[in-house]
Design a protein around this motif. Sequence first.
Motif, PDB file in Angstrom:
ATOM      1  N   ARG A   1      45.785  51.034  31.021  1.00 42.40           N
ATOM      2  CA  ARG A   1      45.496  51.948  32.136  1.00 42.40           C
ATOM      3  C   ARG A   1      44.263  51.469  32.905  1.00 42.40           C
ATOM      4  O   ARG A   1      44.241  51.474  34.125  1.00 42.40           O
ATOM      5  N   ARG A   2      43.223  51.037  32.184  1.00 35.30           N
ATOM      6  CA  ARG A   2      42.005  50.536  32.828  1.00 35.30           C
ATOM      7  C   ARG A   2      42.314  49.291  33.654  1.00 35.30           C
ATOM      8  O   ARG A   2      41.771  49.109  34.734  1.00 35.30           O
ATOM      9  N   ARG A   3      43.176  48.441  33.133  1.00 36.89           N
ATOM     10  CA  ARG A   3      43.560  47.235  33.883  1.00 36.89           C
ATOM     11  C   ARG A   3      44.272  47.611  35.171  1.00 36.89           C
ATOM     12  O   ARG A   3      44.004  47.048  36.228  1.00 36.89           O
ATOM     13  N   PHE A   4      45.205  48.547  35.072  1.00 35.05           N
ATOM     14  CA  PHE A   4      45.964  48.969  36.246  1.00 35.05           C
ATOM     15  C   PHE A   4      45.033  49.580  37.290  1.00 35.05           C
ATOM     16  O   PHE A   4      45.094  49.221  38.471  1.00 35.05           O
ATOM     17  N   VAL A   5      44.161  50.486  36.859  1.00 36.92           N
ATOM     18  CA  VAL A   5      43.239  51.135  37.793  1.00 36.92           C
ATOM     19  C   VAL A   5      42.295  50.098  38.403  1.00 36.92           C
ATOM     20  O   VAL A   5      42.050  50.102  39.604  1.00 36.92           O
TER      21      VAL A   5
ATOM     22  N   LEU B   1      34.509  49.817  35.985  1.00 37.61           N
ATOM     23  CA  LEU B   1      35.163  49.977  37.281  1.00 37.61           C
ATOM     24  C   LEU B   1      34.172  49.785  38.432  1.00 37.61           C
ATOM     25  O   LEU B   1      34.535  49.287  39.493  1.00 37.61           O
ATOM     26  N   VAL B   2      32.917  50.146  38.213  1.00 33.00           N
ATOM     27  CA  VAL B   2      31.903  49.974  39.257  1.00 33.00           C
ATOM     28  C   VAL B   2      31.730  48.490  39.581  1.00 33.00           C
ATOM     29  O   VAL B   2      31.605  48.110  40.748  1.00 33.00           O
ATOM     30  N   ASP B   3      31.737  47.632  38.550  1.00 31.65           N
ATOM     31  CA  ASP B   3      31.645  46.194  38.786  1.00 31.65           C
ATOM     32  C   ASP B   3      32.826  45.715  39.630  1.00 31.65           C
ATOM     33  O   ASP B   3      32.652  44.955  40.588  1.00 31.65           O
ATOM     34  N   THR B   4      34.008  46.168  39.267  1.00 34.90           N
ATOM     35  CA  THR B   4      35.213  45.792  40.013  1.00 34.90           C
ATOM     36  C   THR B   4      35.102  46.240  41.462  1.00 34.90           C
ATOM     37  O   THR B   4      35.395  45.472  42.384  1.00 34.90           O
ATOM     38  N   LEU B   5      34.679  47.455  41.675  1.00 36.43           N
ATOM     39  CA  LEU B   5      34.542  48.001  43.024  1.00 36.43           C
ATOM     40  C   LEU B   5      33.549  47.172  43.848  1.00 36.43           C
ATOM     41  O   LEU B   5      33.864  46.732  44.960  1.00 36.43           O
TER      42      LEU B   5
ATOM     43  N   VAL C   1      42.116  49.287  42.332  1.00 34.93           N
ATOM     44  CA  VAL C   1      40.855  49.426  43.065  1.00 34.93           C
ATOM     45  C   VAL C   1      40.512  48.118  43.769  1.00 34.93           C
ATOM     46  O   VAL C   1      40.176  48.106  44.958  1.00 34.93           O
ATOM     47  N   ALA C   2      40.598  47.006  43.052  1.00 36.03           N
ATOM     48  CA  ALA C   2      40.253  45.703  43.636  1.00 36.03           C
ATOM     49  C   ALA C   2      41.128  45.400  44.849  1.00 36.03           C
ATOM     50  O   ALA C   2      40.616  45.024  45.916  1.00 36.03           O
ATOM     51  N   ILE C   3      42.415  45.566  44.700  1.00 30.44           N
ATOM     52  CA  ILE C   3      43.339  45.253  45.801  1.00 30.44           C
ATOM     53  C   ILE C   3      43.092  46.159  46.994  1.00 30.44           C
ATOM     54  O   ILE C   3      42.988  45.692  48.134  1.00 30.44           O
ATOM     55  N   LEU C   4      42.962  47.460  46.755  1.00 25.44           N
ATOM     56  CA  LEU C   4      42.746  48.397  47.863  1.00 25.44           C
ATOM     57  C   LEU C   4      41.425  48.139  48.577  1.00 25.44           C
ATOM     58  O   LEU C   4      41.377  48.142  49.817  1.00 25.44           O
ATOM     59  N   VAL C   5      40.369  47.902  47.824  1.00 23.37           N
ATOM     60  CA  VAL C   5      39.065  47.663  48.442  1.00 23.37           C
ATOM     61  C   VAL C   5      39.091  46.392  49.288  1.00 23.37           C
ATOM     62  O   VAL C   5      38.596  46.380  50.418  1.00 23.37           O
ATOM     63  N   VAL C   6      39.674  45.337  48.763  1.00 24.93           N
ATOM     64  CA  VAL C   6      39.725  44.082  49.519  1.00 24.93           C
ATOM     65  C   VAL C   6      40.585  44.259  50.779  1.00 24.93           C
ATOM     66  O   VAL C   6      40.163  43.877  51.881  1.00 24.93           O
ATOM     67  N   VAL C   7      41.750  44.832  50.647  1.00 25.04           N
ATOM     68  CA  VAL C   7      42.641  44.993  51.809  1.00 25.04           C
ATOM     69  C   VAL C   7      42.008  45.902  52.864  1.00 25.04           C
ATOM     70  O   VAL C   7      41.971  45.555  54.052  1.00 25.04           O
TER      71      VAL C   7
ATOM     72  N   LEU D   1      36.765  38.186  39.217  1.00 25.82           N
ATOM     73  CA  LEU D   1      37.197  39.571  39.371  1.00 25.82           C
ATOM     74  C   LEU D   1      38.463  39.836  38.564  1.00 25.82           C
ATOM     75  O   LEU D   1      38.578  40.871  37.902  1.00 25.82           O
ATOM     76  N   ALA D   2      39.390  38.894  38.581  1.00 26.17           N
ATOM     77  CA  ALA D   2      40.623  39.045  37.797  1.00 26.17           C
ATOM     78  C   ALA D   2      40.311  39.109  36.302  1.00 26.17           C
ATOM     79  O   ALA D   2      40.915  39.913  35.567  1.00 26.17           O
ATOM     80  N   VAL D   3      39.365  38.300  35.848  1.00 24.82           N
ATOM     81  CA  VAL D   3      38.969  38.332  34.438  1.00 24.82           C
ATOM     82  C   VAL D   3      38.352  39.685  34.095  1.00 24.82           C
ATOM     83  O   VAL D   3      38.664  40.281  33.046  1.00 24.82           O
ATOM     84  N   LEU D   4      37.494  40.192  34.973  1.00 32.31           N
ATOM     85  CA  LEU D   4      36.879  41.502  34.724  1.00 32.31           C
ATOM     86  C   LEU D   4      37.940  42.600  34.640  1.00 32.31           C
ATOM     87  O   LEU D   4      37.876  43.471  33.772  1.00 32.31           O
ATOM     88  N   VAL D   5      38.899  42.545  35.536  1.00 36.28           N
ATOM     89  CA  VAL D   5      39.976  43.546  35.521  1.00 36.28           C
ATOM     90  C   VAL D   5      40.790  43.406  34.244  1.00 36.28           C
ATOM     91  O   VAL D   5      41.112  44.395  33.585  1.00 36.28           O
TER      92      VAL D   5
END
Length: 175
Positions: free
Chosen positions: A10-14, A100-104, A18-24, A90-94
């Motif tokens: 679930r954490r990976r999916f979220v 999640l804050v790091d990913t964001l 988050v990463a994809i939405l923020v970048v796009v 970023l992919a490794v972190l996900v």
Amino acid sequence: MTHLLSTLPRRRFVGALVAILVVVIGVFADQLVKEWAIEALPDSPPIEILPTFSLDLVFNPGVAFGMGADLGPLVGVILIGILISLTFWLAVLVWRGNHLVDTLLLSVVLAGGVGNVIDRVSRAPDSAPLTGEVVDYLAVSWFAIFNLADIFAVGGVLAWIVVVMARSRRLSVDE
């Protein structure tokens, strides 16, 4: 430990979402505002917003503060290399299910970098790929002229550093 393992998918999916939405969203917003600046600000004197802040269209062939303008396509290659590395990190972190804050925050940095690389690629002459100029339009008279992508990149890095340092400090106090 068992709880972490059960929530990891679930954490990976979220994190990925988050990463994809923020970048796009970040890249879209950056490019949209740059197109507005090109349409609204050409051949006009700077539009003063505050005494030291104005809107002023500039095409920057370099990176921060115009540095590296004389390096030509090498600047673009270096920036693309940095963005590929950041994407991998970023992919490794996900994948690890990290904070999640790091990913964001790192996704915000990536959005800024991608926004400016898009300018380098899309605004380059056919004879000189990766030499396009970045659209800058936010002018602070005592500092620099920059754009939304620059705010994303610099602000994201600074915020991420603060978060990592605060987390590190909190962990060392807990020990």
